[in-house]
Design a protein around this motif. Structure first.
Motif, PDB file in Angstrom:
ATOM      1  N   ALA A 205      30.349  48.951  38.009  1.00 52.03           N
ATOM      2  CA  ALA A 205      30.973  48.697  37.075  1.00 52.03           C
ATOM      3  C   ALA A 205      32.170  47.934  37.235  1.00 52.03           C
ATOM      4  N   ILE A 206      33.039  48.417  38.423  1.00 53.51           N
ATOM      5  CA  ILE A 206      34.139  47.548  38.536  1.00 53.51           C
ATOM      6  C   ILE A 206      33.900  46.162  39.086  1.00 53.51           C
ATOM      7  N   GLY A 207      32.930  46.067  39.997  1.00 49.94           N
ATOM      8  CA  GLY A 207      32.312  45.079  40.676  1.00 49.94           C
ATOM      9  C   GLY A 207      31.832  44.019  39.588  1.00 49.94           C
ATOM     10  N   ASN A 208      31.100  44.271  38.815  1.00 50.88           N
ATOM     11  CA  ASN A 208      30.617  43.524  37.774  1.00 50.88           C
ATOM     12  C   ASN A 208      31.936  43.004  36.789  1.00 50.88           C
ATOM     13  N   GLY A 209      32.704  43.996  36.569  1.00 52.30           N
ATOM     14  CA  GLY A 209      34.218  43.695  35.710  1.00 52.30           C
ATOM     15  C   GLY A 209      34.799  42.469  36.544  1.00 52.30           C
ATOM     16  N   ILE A 210      35.042  42.861  37.928  1.00 54.08           N
ATOM     17  CA  ILE A 210      35.920  41.499  38.719  1.00 54.08           C
ATOM     18  C   ILE A 210      35.113  40.392  38.503  1.00 54.08           C
ATOM     19  N   GLY A 211      34.103  40.253  38.556  1.00 54.65           N
ATOM     20  CA  GLY A 211      33.293  38.905  38.283  1.00 54.65           C
ATOM     21  C   GLY A 211      33.657  38.430  36.991  1.00 54.65           C
ATOM     22  N   PHE A 212      33.712  39.125  35.863  1.00 58.87           N
ATOM     23  CA  PHE A 212      34.038  39.042  34.668  1.00 58.87           C
ATOM     24  C   PHE A 212      35.361  38.320  34.437  1.00 58.87           C
ATOM     25  N   LEU A 213      36.304  38.971  35.034  1.00 58.68           N
ATOM     26  CA  LEU A 213      37.710  38.678  34.926  1.00 58.68           C
ATOM     27  C   LEU A 213      37.915  37.446  35.827  1.00 58.68           C
ATOM     28  N   LEU A 214      37.359  37.162  36.976  1.00 56.73           N
ATOM     29  CA  LEU A 214      37.436  35.840  37.730  1.00 56.73           C
ATOM     30  C   LEU A 214      36.850  34.819  37.072  1.00 56.73           C
ATOM     31  N   LEU A 215      35.776  34.678  36.350  1.00 56.40           N
ATOM     32  CA  LEU A 215      35.155  33.707  35.667  1.00 56.40           C
ATOM     33  C   LEU A 215      36.308  33.102  34.378  1.00 56.40           C
ATOM     34  N   LEU A 216      37.083  34.186  33.798  1.00 54.16           N
ATOM     35  CA  LEU A 216      37.960  33.769  32.919  1.00 54.16           C
ATOM     36  C   LEU A 216      39.130  32.975  33.239  1.00 54.16           C
ATOM     37  N   LEU A 217      39.193  32.824  34.644  1.00 52.31           N
ATOM     38  CA  LEU A 217      40.147  32.148  35.368  1.00 52.31           C
ATOM     39  C   LEU A 217      39.716  30.729  35.351  1.00 52.31           C
ATOM     40  N   ILE A 218      38.599  30.418  35.186  1.00 49.50           N
ATOM     41  CA  ILE A 218      38.109  29.079  35.295  1.00 49.50           C
ATOM     42  C   ILE A 218      38.292  28.348  33.942  1.00 49.50           C
ATOM     43  N   PRO A 219      39.167  27.201  33.925  1.00 47.49           N
ATOM     44  CA  PRO A 219      39.486  26.711  32.520  1.00 47.49           C
ATOM     45  C   PRO A 219      38.316  26.329  31.811  1.00 47.49           C
ATOM     46  N   VAL A 220      38.405  26.597  30.530  1.00 50.83           N
ATOM     47  CA  VAL A 220      37.048  26.085  29.589  1.00 50.83           C
ATOM     48  C   VAL A 220      35.693  26.778  30.025  1.00 50.83           C
ATOM     49  N   VAL A 221      35.175  26.231  31.083  1.00 56.79           N
ATOM     50  CA  VAL A 221      33.942  26.682  31.441  1.00 56.79           C
ATOM     51  C   VAL A 221      33.696  28.212  31.706  1.00 56.79           C
ATOM     52  N   GLY A 222      34.865  28.600  32.124  1.00 58.45           N
ATOM     53  CA  GLY A 222      34.801  30.372  32.256  1.00 58.45           C
ATOM     54  C   GLY A 222      34.478  31.057  31.028  1.00 58.45           C
ATOM     55  N   VAL A 223      35.052  30.562  29.840  1.00 58.21           N
ATOM     56  CA  VAL A 223      35.055  31.350  28.684  1.00 58.21           C
ATOM     57  C   VAL A 223      33.576  31.062  28.156  1.00 58.21           C
ATOM     58  N   ILE A 224      32.847  30.055  28.715  1.00 60.68           N
ATOM     59  CA  ILE A 224      31.704  29.718  27.976  1.00 60.68           C
ATOM     60  C   ILE A 224      30.441  30.619  29.064  1.00 60.68           C
ATOM     61  N   LEU A 225      30.829  30.601  30.210  1.00 63.89           N
ATOM     62  CA  LEU A 225      29.659  31.354  31.240  1.00 63.89           C
ATOM     63  C   LEU A 225      29.980  32.790  31.493  1.00 63.89           C
ATOM     64  N   VAL A 226      31.080  33.197  31.257  1.00 65.12           N
ATOM     65  CA  VAL A 226      31.690  34.691  31.437  1.00 65.12           C
ATOM     66  C   VAL A 226      30.656  35.663  30.674  1.00 65.12           C
ATOM     67  N   LEU A 227      30.593  35.480  29.483  1.00 62.98           N
ATOM     68  CA  LEU A 227      28.939  36.580  29.068  1.00 62.98           C
ATOM     69  C   LEU A 227      27.751  36.251  29.472  1.00 62.98           C
ATOM     70  N   PRO A 228      27.250  34.997  29.766  1.00 60.81           N
ATOM     71  CA  PRO A 228      25.868  35.126  30.345  1.00 60.81           C
ATOM     72  C   PRO A 228      25.672  35.592  31.670  1.00 60.81           C
ATOM     73  N   LEU A 229      26.652  34.940  32.354  1.00 59.14           N
ATOM     74  CA  LEU A 229      26.530  35.449  33.878  1.00 59.14           C
ATOM     75  C   LEU A 229      27.018  36.912  34.168  1.00 59.14           C
TER      76      LEU A 229
END
Length: 260
Positions: A205-229
């Motif tokens: 769960a932590i590993g998956n969540g780390i990916g979630f948080l790292l995606l949010l660091l990507i401007p604009v695109v991260g907010v779009i892709l964070v849930l799908p990925l």
């Protein structure tokens, strides 16, 4: 724990391809809209309220000399604080509201890897999924705040604050991965059973969540892709955990990202 964290992150490498292969993008349209709208509201709130909070914080500086500088610094800190609180709320809000739309995603992924139609071992429908998503969100939010407050106090201690920053990041990651995995588990377990199951596999769960948080660091695109990925990756993890010991199920297409 460390091995599971890396395994949880590893699944992200094939998430995009799996979404395209199973034609899952259409299921993420509404969740992505929710994600963008909520993030925009938080960003605007942080920008708008930072001045008021900054001026209030600057009130403790009673001297005229350096008043403007202290006010500017206070405003900047206030903006960061508001935005940080907003991000905590952001992930719980979008995950709770997106819950009913994620069930088809996890069903498609389960059917793909097991070779059988996904079954509902627990009675569920749109409204029940939404209620459960909100319940999970409120639980995780309260737990996260409970752990976050003492960790923030530790940040005031020199040297220790380095480790507290890492700990704070891991806490947020855990509850993000928790909600993502429950999208699949909600068909298999009741609420308390799902909580116990995820706690048993908290590293993943932590590993998956780390990916979630790292995606949010990507401007604009991260907010779009964070849930799908992140949801796709969490669904793969959950399916593997649920069916890994089932001798009747073959995981040929799963070999390259096997978590066992």
């Amino acid at each position: 724990m460390i091995q599971d964290i890396f395994r949880g992150l590893q699944v992200y490498t094939d998430a995009y391809g799996l979404i395209s292969k199973l034609k899952l993008w259409k299921y993420f349209v509404i969740p992505v809209i929710i994600s963008v709208v909520v993030f925009a509201m938080i960003f605007v709130s942080a920008y708008g309220l930072s001045d008021n909070l900054g001026e209030w914080m600057a009130g403790i500086w009673i001297w005229e000399t350096g008043k403007a500088t202290f006010t500017a610094i206070s405003t900047f800190i206030a903006g960061i604080v508001i935005f940080a609180i907003g991000l905590i709320l952001y992930k719980h809000i979008i995950m709770a509201l997106s819950s009913p739309f994620m069930s088809p995603v996890s069903e498609k992924i389960e059917a793909y890897f097991t070779g059988k139609p996904a079954k509902n071992y627990v009675s569920t429908n749109f409204s029940k999924q939404l209620v459960r998503g909100i319940r999970i969100g409120l639980r995780n939010l309260s737990k996260e705040l409970l752990y976050t407050l003492p960790i923030l106090i530790l940040k005031l201690i020199p040297v220790v604050n380095i480790f507290s920053t890492v700990l704070l990041f891991l806490v947020q990651a855990y509850y993000a991965g928790f909600a993502n995995m429950d999208y699949t588990l909600e068909r298999h377990f009741k609420y308390k059973e799902s909580v116990a199951f995820i706690r048993q596999h908290r590293g993943l769960a932590i590993g998956n969540g780390i990916g979630f948080l790292l995606l949010l660091l990507i401007p604009v695109v991260g907010v779009i892709l964070v849930l799908p990925l992140s949801v796709t990756s969490a669904s793969v993890i959950a399916v593997d955990l649920l069916f890994d010991d089932d001798e009747e199920i073959g995981f040929e297409p799963f070999d390259k990202i096997d978590l066992s």
